[in-house]
Design an enzyme around this catalytic site. Structure first.
Site, PDB file in Angstrom:
ATOM      1  N   LYS A   1       0.853  -1.204   0.000  1.00 56.30           N
ATOM      2  CA  LYS A   1       0.000   0.000   0.000  1.00 56.30           C
ATOM      3  C   LYS A   1       0.886   1.251   0.000  1.00 56.30           C
ATOM      4  O   LYS A   1       0.679   2.173  -0.794  1.00 56.30           O
ATOM      5  CB  LYS A   1      -0.882   0.000   1.242  1.00 56.30           C
ATOM      6  CG  LYS A   1      -1.584   1.314   1.528  1.00 56.30           C
ATOM      7  CD  LYS A   1      -2.542   1.216   2.690  1.00 56.30           C
ATOM      8  CE  LYS A   1      -1.904   1.398   4.028  1.00 56.30           C
ATOM      9  NZ  LYS A   1      -1.578   2.791   4.378  1.00 56.30           N
ATOM     10  N   ASN A   2       1.915   1.237   0.872  1.00 56.85           N
ATOM     11  CA  ASN A   2       2.698   2.459   1.078  1.00 56.85           C
ATOM     12  C   ASN A   2       3.773   2.663   0.031  1.00 56.85           C
ATOM     13  O   ASN A   2       4.500   3.648   0.071  1.00 56.85           O
ATOM     14  CB  ASN A   2       3.276   2.474   2.496  1.00 56.85           C
ATOM     15  CG  ASN A   2       2.154   2.594   3.534  1.00 56.85           C
ATOM     16  OD1 ASN A   2       1.001   2.905   3.168  1.00 56.85           O
ATOM     17  ND2 ASN A   2       2.454   2.305   4.775  1.00 56.85           N
TER      18      ASN A   2
ATOM     19  N   CYS B   1      -5.255   7.379   9.249  1.00 61.29           N
ATOM     20  CA  CYS B   1      -5.597   6.693  10.501  1.00 61.29           C
ATOM     21  C   CYS B   1      -5.457   7.648  11.691  1.00 61.29           C
ATOM     22  O   CYS B   1      -4.537   8.454  11.752  1.00 61.29           O
ATOM     23  CB  CYS B   1      -4.672   5.506  10.704  1.00 61.29           C
ATOM     24  SG  CYS B   1      -5.103   4.151   9.625  1.00 61.29           S
TER      25      CYS B   1
ATOM     26  N   ARG C   1      -0.852  13.842  13.284  1.00 57.01           N
ATOM     27  CA  ARG C   1      -0.504  13.770  11.850  1.00 57.01           C
ATOM     28  C   ARG C   1      -0.249  15.157  11.248  1.00 57.01           C
ATOM     29  O   ARG C   1      -0.833  15.548  10.250  1.00 57.01           O
ATOM     30  CB  ARG C   1      -1.575  13.034  11.043  1.00 57.01           C
ATOM     31  CG  ARG C   1      -2.132  11.745  11.564  1.00 57.01           C
ATOM     32  CD  ARG C   1      -1.193  10.559  11.640  1.00 57.01           C
ATOM     33  NE  ARG C   1      -0.543  10.065  10.491  1.00 57.01           N
ATOM     34  CZ  ARG C   1      -1.020   9.091   9.694  1.00 57.01           C
ATOM     35  NH1 ARG C   1      -2.220   8.617   9.897  1.00 57.01           N
ATOM     36  NH2 ARG C   1      -0.304   8.618   8.675  1.00 57.01           N
TER      37      ARG C   1
ATOM     38  N   ASP D   1       3.914  19.885   9.128  1.00 56.66           N
ATOM     39  CA  ASP D   1       4.894  20.984   9.211  1.00 56.66           C
ATOM     40  C   ASP D   1       6.209  20.661   8.502  1.00 56.66           C
ATOM     41  O   ASP D   1       6.821  21.538   7.881  1.00 56.66           O
ATOM     42  CB  ASP D   1       5.156  21.355  10.668  1.00 56.66           C
ATOM     43  CG  ASP D   1       5.586  20.155  11.503  1.00 56.66           C
ATOM     44  OD1 ASP D   1       5.009  19.063  11.326  1.00 56.66           O
ATOM     45  OD2 ASP D   1       6.526  20.292  12.285  1.00 56.66           O
TER      46      ASP D   1
ATOM     47  N   ASP E   1       4.012   0.248  12.152  1.00 58.94           N
ATOM     48  CA  ASP E   1       2.815  -0.357  11.551  1.00 58.94           C
ATOM     49  C   ASP E   1       2.631  -1.823  11.942  1.00 58.94           C
ATOM     50  O   ASP E   1       1.603  -2.413  11.612  1.00 58.94           O
ATOM     51  CB  ASP E   1       2.864  -0.257  10.019  1.00 58.94           C
ATOM     52  CG  ASP E   1       2.780   1.175   9.558  1.00 58.94           C
ATOM     53  OD1 ASP E   1       3.054   1.441   8.383  1.00 58.94           O
ATOM     54  OD2 ASP E   1       2.468   2.052  10.398  1.00 58.94           O
TER      55      ASP E   1
ATOM     56  N   ARG F   1      -8.514  -0.766   4.354  1.00 60.13           N
ATOM     57  CA  ARG F   1      -7.638   0.282   3.800  1.00 60.13           C
ATOM     58  C   ARG F   1      -6.302  -0.317   3.380  1.00 60.13           C
ATOM     59  O   ARG F   1      -5.653   0.158   2.455  1.00 60.13           O
ATOM     60  CB  ARG F   1      -7.355   1.372   4.849  1.00 60.13           C
ATOM     61  CG  ARG F   1      -8.579   2.071   5.338  1.00 60.13           C
ATOM     62  CD  ARG F   1      -8.222   3.095   6.367  1.00 60.13           C
ATOM     63  NE  ARG F   1      -7.418   4.154   5.757  1.00 60.13           N
ATOM     64  CZ  ARG F   1      -7.437   5.411   6.168  1.00 60.13           C
ATOM     65  NH1 ARG F   1      -8.171   5.757   7.202  1.00 60.13           N
ATOM     66  NH2 ARG F   1      -6.709   6.324   5.581  1.00 60.13           N
TER      67      ARG F   1
HETATM   68  C1  EPZ Z   1       3.612   6.860   6.474  1.00 62.53           C
HETATM   69  O1  EPZ Z   1       2.801   7.836   7.106  1.00 62.53           O
HETATM   70  C2  EPZ Z   1       2.736   5.627   6.317  1.00 62.53           C
HETATM   71  N1  EPZ Z   1       1.601   5.939   5.480  1.00 62.53           N
HETATM   72  C3  EPZ Z   1       2.256   5.141   7.690  1.00 62.53           C
HETATM   73  O2  EPZ Z   1       1.532   3.932   7.478  1.00 62.53           O
HETATM   74  C4  EPZ Z   1       3.477   4.827   8.556  1.00 62.53           C
HETATM   75  O3  EPZ Z   1       3.045   4.468   9.864  1.00 62.53           O
HETATM   76  C5  EPZ Z   1       4.373   6.064   8.642  1.00 62.53           C
HETATM   77  O4  EPZ Z   1       4.736   6.508   7.301  1.00 62.53           O
HETATM   78  C6  EPZ Z   1       5.655   5.777   9.406  1.00 62.53           C
HETATM   79  O5  EPZ Z   1       6.342   4.728   8.805  1.00 62.53           O
HETATM   80  C7  EPZ Z   1       1.773   5.994   4.137  1.00 62.53           C
HETATM   81  O6  EPZ Z   1       2.860   5.803   3.626  1.00 62.53           O
HETATM   82  C8  EPZ Z   1       0.535   6.287   3.348  1.00 62.53           C
HETATM   83  P1  EPZ Z   1       5.587  10.132   8.812  1.00 62.53           P
HETATM   84  P2  EPZ Z   1       3.334   9.377   7.242  1.00 62.53           P
HETATM   85  O7  EPZ Z   1       5.463  11.426   8.113  1.00 62.53           O
HETATM   86  O8  EPZ Z   1       4.088   9.758   6.024  1.00 62.53           O
HETATM   87  C9  EPZ Z   1       5.506  13.119  12.482  1.00 62.53           C
HETATM   88  C10 EPZ Z   1      -0.216   2.392   7.763  1.00 62.53           C
HETATM   89  O9  EPZ Z   1      -0.657   1.789   8.754  1.00 62.53           O
HETATM   90  N2  EPZ Z   1       5.404  14.148  11.440  1.00 62.53           N
HETATM   91  O10 EPZ Z   1       6.828   9.313   8.635  1.00 62.53           O
HETATM   92  O11 EPZ Z   1       2.197  10.205   7.665  1.00 62.53           O
HETATM   93  C11 EPZ Z   1       4.227  12.298  12.568  1.00 62.53           C
HETATM   94  O12 EPZ Z   1       3.278  12.950  13.383  1.00 62.53           O
HETATM   95  C12 EPZ Z   1       0.142   3.864   7.870  1.00 62.53           C
HETATM   96  O13 EPZ Z   1       0.004   1.865   6.633  1.00 62.53           O
HETATM   97  C13 EPZ Z   1       5.471  15.497  11.820  1.00 62.53           C
HETATM   98  O14 EPZ Z   1       5.619  15.821  13.006  1.00 62.53           O
HETATM   99  O15 EPZ Z   1       4.348   9.195   8.465  1.00 62.53           O
HETATM  100  C14 EPZ Z   1       4.709  10.996  13.169  1.00 62.53           C
HETATM  101  O16 EPZ Z   1       4.803  11.147  14.569  1.00 62.53           O
HETATM  102  C15 EPZ Z   1      -0.131   4.432   9.252  1.00 62.53           C
HETATM  103  N3  EPZ Z   1       5.374  16.448  10.854  1.00 62.53           N
HETATM  104  C16 EPZ Z   1       6.110  10.845  12.577  1.00 62.53           C
HETATM  105  O17 EPZ Z   1       6.498  12.155  12.123  1.00 62.53           O
HETATM  106  C17 EPZ Z   1       5.213  16.129   9.525  1.00 62.53           C
HETATM  107  O18 EPZ Z   1       5.157  17.055   8.673  1.00 62.53           O
HETATM  108  C18 EPZ Z   1       6.167   9.882  11.385  1.00 62.53           C
HETATM  109  O19 EPZ Z   1       5.304  10.386  10.386  1.00 62.53           O
HETATM  110  C19 EPZ Z   1       5.146  14.766   9.160  1.00 62.53           C
HETATM  111  C20 EPZ Z   1       5.249  13.783  10.135  1.00 62.53           C
END
Ligand code: EPZ
Length: 418
Positions: A22-23, A116, A121, A124, A305, A397
């Protein structure tokens, strides 16, 4: 919304081909916005998240056809740079569209993303990266407005290796004259797959999977075909299910190296794992030992995940364990539901303290988000008696007909429409 009815106690046996990631599929679908020619993506996985992304592409003006498991995308008719809230709010990956839309149109109006409910989420890090490239960003009334008329190559250092921010900024930089560098990027296999897809279409990208990604601007991207990697989280979910239920299952298609952290933890404590290339065989007696201290982290650490699924395993593992969720701030919604089934778990901040119990008991439990709902299904597979798990729209999903895949392996599970 449908529920799953599970009669626990069956061991799992057989073979399963793992569906596409998916990702990996989601950012690759977003990258289609950068192309003028037709793209064919193979082994389309029919997750609801990928279906939502196809709807967003169609709203932007793309033509999409499904020919069996081939997805044919014609992005030449894309004419819009707007993503409205009712679509954007359905998936987190709508925010990944910002990069390619800016790459193509040099402007964008995108509503805040969904995804989710596992934390705030924020975006920034995404927006800071775009501002570093000279994009004028303003946020009002739930929308992000971008003027990228002055966007130019540069060096971005991510405060945190955000997966989505890395992918979106990679895509935004594809046409920027000169060299753009992304330091402290995410290193997940799905980032490498996006790089490989972009290179196949003519982009000049290197370094994905390392601490520095370099993008050199090109004039345009051609069309082509691509077969995204298989889903390491789906495979990890079923590996954990086998460790919980006992049995002997071989998973095919997913790269064992993409699950090295999970295999390292489970092998010889929860089960025996024979992994080579894209085949992973799991043999288990259904009497797992506790894994002790579990820390989720960015790749190549233990994936967040898989935290909920590992936690379900710990509830029936001999001994005590600590599951530390270091990536998202509220990813324990499955715990109260596991406790309803007899699990002994206490949460303090981002740590779940688990004491293994001899057995779980069937109950009626509610799934609240994708991986948490999967973990409740796993608990139902081993619980005594019958378990009903609500939340099919969450689990759909990221799993394609999870009840069918588990039934193929011998589980007694069916989807019951409400
Ligand atoms: C991706 O989400 C995945 N989703 C998530 O999978 C996965 O859990 C996550 O990466 C971490 O591996 C997709 O690829 C569609 P991040 P993403 O930006 O990109 C913080 C699943 O179950 N953050 O790496 O949203 C954030 O709050 C899903 O398949 C900021 O603070 O994850 C989190 O604490 C769930 N500011 C951490 O970073 C930002 O601008 C990781 O988020 C962006 C993120």
């Amino acid at each position: 919304m449908a529920r799953f009815l599970i009669h626990g106690g069956r061991k799992l046996f057989g073979e399963l081909n793992i569906t596409a990631a998916k990702n990996a599929y989601l950012p690759i679908l977003a990258a289609c916005v950068l192309c003028d020619d037709k793209i064919v993506l193979h082994n389309y996985p029919y997750y609801s998240d990928t279906e939502s992304m196809c709807k967003i592409l169609e709203c932007l003006g793309a033509n999409i056809n499904k020919e069996g498991f081939d997805l044919v995308v014609d992005p030449s008719t894309i004419s819009s740079w707007n993503i409205e809230s009712e679509l954007a709010s359905q998936v987190r990956s709508s925010i990944f569209m910002l990069g390619p839309i800016l790459g193509r149109f040099k402007k964008a109006r995108v509503a805040y993303p969904g995804g989710c409910e596992i934390g705030a989420r924020p975006i920034d890090i995404h927006l800071a990266g775009f501002r570093k490239l000279g994009v004028k960003v303003s946020e009002r009334h739930g929308y992000i407005y971008c003027d990228a008329s002055q966007m130019s190559a540069g060096q971005i250092v991510l405060d945190f290796p955000s997966v989505g921010a890395t992918e979106s900024l990679m895509m935004a930089s594809v046409f920027l004259k000169g060299e753009t560098q992304i330091l402290n990027p995410a290193r997940e296999p799905e980032i490498v797959d996006l790089q490989n897809f972009l290179i196949k279409l003519g982009a000049k990208v290197s370094g994905a999977g390392t601490g520095k990604i370099i993008i050199r601007g090109v004039e345009r991207l051609t069309g082509g075909d691509y077969d995204p990697i298989k889903d390491r989280i789906v495979a990890g979910t079923y590996i954990i299910a086998t460790a919980m239920c006992g049995g002997d299952v071989t998973f095919k298609g997913v790269k064992a190296e993409h699950l090295a952290s999970l295999i390292d933890k489970l092998d010889k404590t929860a089960c025996k794992i024979y992994a080579k290339g894209d085949k992973i065989r799991v043999q288990a007696d259904g009497k797992p030992l506790s894994l002790g201290k579990i820390e989720t982290s960015v790749y190549p650490g233990l994936p967040t995940d898989l935290q909920a699924q590992i936690l379900a395993l710990q509830t029936i593992s001999k001994g005590s364990s600590m599951v530390c969720e270091n990536v998202f701030e509220s990813r324990f919604k499955h715990v109260p539901e596991l406790v309803k089934m007899g699990a002994d778990v206490h949460i303090k901040d981002r740590v779940a303290f688990v004491r293994g119990v001899d057995k779980l008991y069937g109950a009626s439990v509610s799934g609240m988000e994708l991986r948490g709902t999967a973990s409740l299904i796993l608990a139902g597979l081993v619980a005594e008696g019958y378990t009903t798990v609500s939340g099919s729209k969450h689990v759909d999903r990221g799993y394609h007909q999870i009840e069918k895949e588990l039934s193929v392996l011998g589980a007694d599970i069916e989807r019951v429409e409400d």
